[in-house]
Motif scaffolding. Structure first.
Motif: not given
Length: 405
Positions: A122, A145, A270-273, A313
């Motif tokens: 990312e 993402k 951490q996954r944001t989506h 990511y």
């Protein structure tokens, strides 16, 4: 010093044991080797000397048969090698089968079947977005993402570490130019990456599940995906990388098995989506898919960056799942790159494109400034990972020298 007397804490001790392929001076015969310290063991000869059933996998000119043998064989061979190198009776039988690394020639350790390059950092993607789309509300593309972006590269130009890289020529066109010109790239760059090596193939039409990553992937290594930024910028709309990437990809001569990196496994960012089910690794029973690899990038012996792989990511398991979700099959010897590894700070960027902000801020090196690579420049990637009891696991370096075309 006898080959077994590896100094305490050596990153290439018996806790590591990466595989490669070598030849002896004056010989064209290639042999599977296992690195211990500054020596290489002729693994096939050792298996024959000890009457091992694994001689059929190790007495070969390539890692291909071992890669294809599968996880049970990979673990069994590793246990056998560890015993050969630590049990005194075995040591005596194989002591004469070691060779100093400085005396052998290292070769590409396996035949590369297909090559895929991803775009999984990312930090790197945001930097590139800010460089080329400075007015965009979000430097990431809308799909970034939701899936690991990648492209299929050229396997025939994957070369072993130490191979000279010929400066590529092609079309290029600056925004202010009236027409394209042809000539050598003037914006030759590197991409510090990690490559993953597929062993066990898969059936066409059957995607590889996220949890089956370790059943198919044998190990990893450092990878430098050389890039001609000026050629790439003119050709890549709308189909993506082609001549700007296909001229050379440098691979380490040593493949570190995943079994040597158990202590280096970490949870990815951490996954944001929300992720679609075939990519979702957020469940409580999910195995940590990241690896804590500490990479160094040196130009002419001067370290310019230290990218952390733990910040990536998208994981290698997600990349494999995405690469096959459409039914594409795996072959023994498939290689896929992580994409440029970049961390959040300026000192952690894995390409000159980012380090110099597309040439705007040249690097100050002891031998002069660099916006992009000059002929004669030598780029070296090295890395280590946490190992058992605080010892480091060394990854074989990958190096290449730029020469004029």
């Amino acid at each position: 010093m006898p080959p077994f007397d590896v100094p305490e804490g050596d990153p290439f001790g018996t806790h590591n044991l990466p595989y490669g392929v070598f030849s002896l001076p004056g010989s064209v015969d290639r042999r599977v080797g296992v690195r211990l310290g500054d020596h290489v063991l002729d693994a096939g000869a050792a298996a024959a000397a000890l009457g091992s059933p694994y001689v059929s996998l190790l007495a070969r000119p390539s890692l291909g048969p071992l890669l294809a043998a599968g996880r049970t064989a990979w673990s069994d061979v590793r246990r056998a090698l560890t015993a050969w190198l630590t049990v005194p009776a075995h040591q005596e039988a194989i002591a004469e089968l070691f060779h100093p690394l400085s005396s052998v020639t290292l070769h590409l350790p396996f035949e590369v079947a297909d090559y895929v390059d991803f775009y999984a950092s990312e930090n790197h993607a945001r930097n590139v977005g800010q460089i080329f789309r400075p007015d965009a509300p979000d430097p990431l593309t809308p799909n970034w993402k939701h899936l690991p972006i990648g492209y299929h590269g050229r396997s025939g130009t994957v070369v072993v570490s130490g191979t000279d890289v010929v400066r590529p020529s092609g079309q290029r066109k600056a925004p202010a130019d009236a027409a394209p010109v042809f000539g050598p790239s003037v914006r030759l760059d590197i991409e510090a990456e990690v490559g993953f090596v597929v062993g066990v193939p898969s059936e066409r039409g059957r995607p590889v599940a996220l949890g089956d990553f370790r059943e198919h992937v044998f190990g990893l290594c450092l990878l430098n995906d050389w890039s001609a930024r000026d050629i790439q910028a003119w050709e890549y709309v709308p189909l993506g990388p082609f001549l700007g990437k296909s001229f050379a990809t440098s691979l380490s001569a040593w493949i570190t098995p995943l079994d040597a990196l158990e202590e280096a496994q970490v949870t990815p960012p951490q996954r944001t989506h929300p992720l679609l089910p075939y990519l979702d690794d957020t469940g409580p029973e999910a195995e940590p898919g990241g690896y804590d690899l500490r990479i160094s990038v040196a130009v002419n012996g001067h370290v310019v960056s230290e990218p952390p792989f733990s910040t990536m990511y998208w994981t290698a398991a997600q990349q494999l799942a995405h690469m096959t979700v459409n039914g594409a099959s795996l072959r023994t010897g498939d290689l896929y790159g992580s994409g440029t590894v970049s961390g959040p700070s300026e000192r952690e960027r894995g390409s000159l494109l980012e380090l110099t902000w597309n040439g705007r801020d040249p690097l100050e090196l002891p031998d002069g400034k660099r916006a992009f690579l000059e002929n004669g420049d030598v780029v070296t990637l090295s890395a280590w990972a946490p190992g058992p009891d605080g010892v480091r696991v060394g990854l074989g370096e990958v190096t290449g020298r730029v020469v004029a075309g």
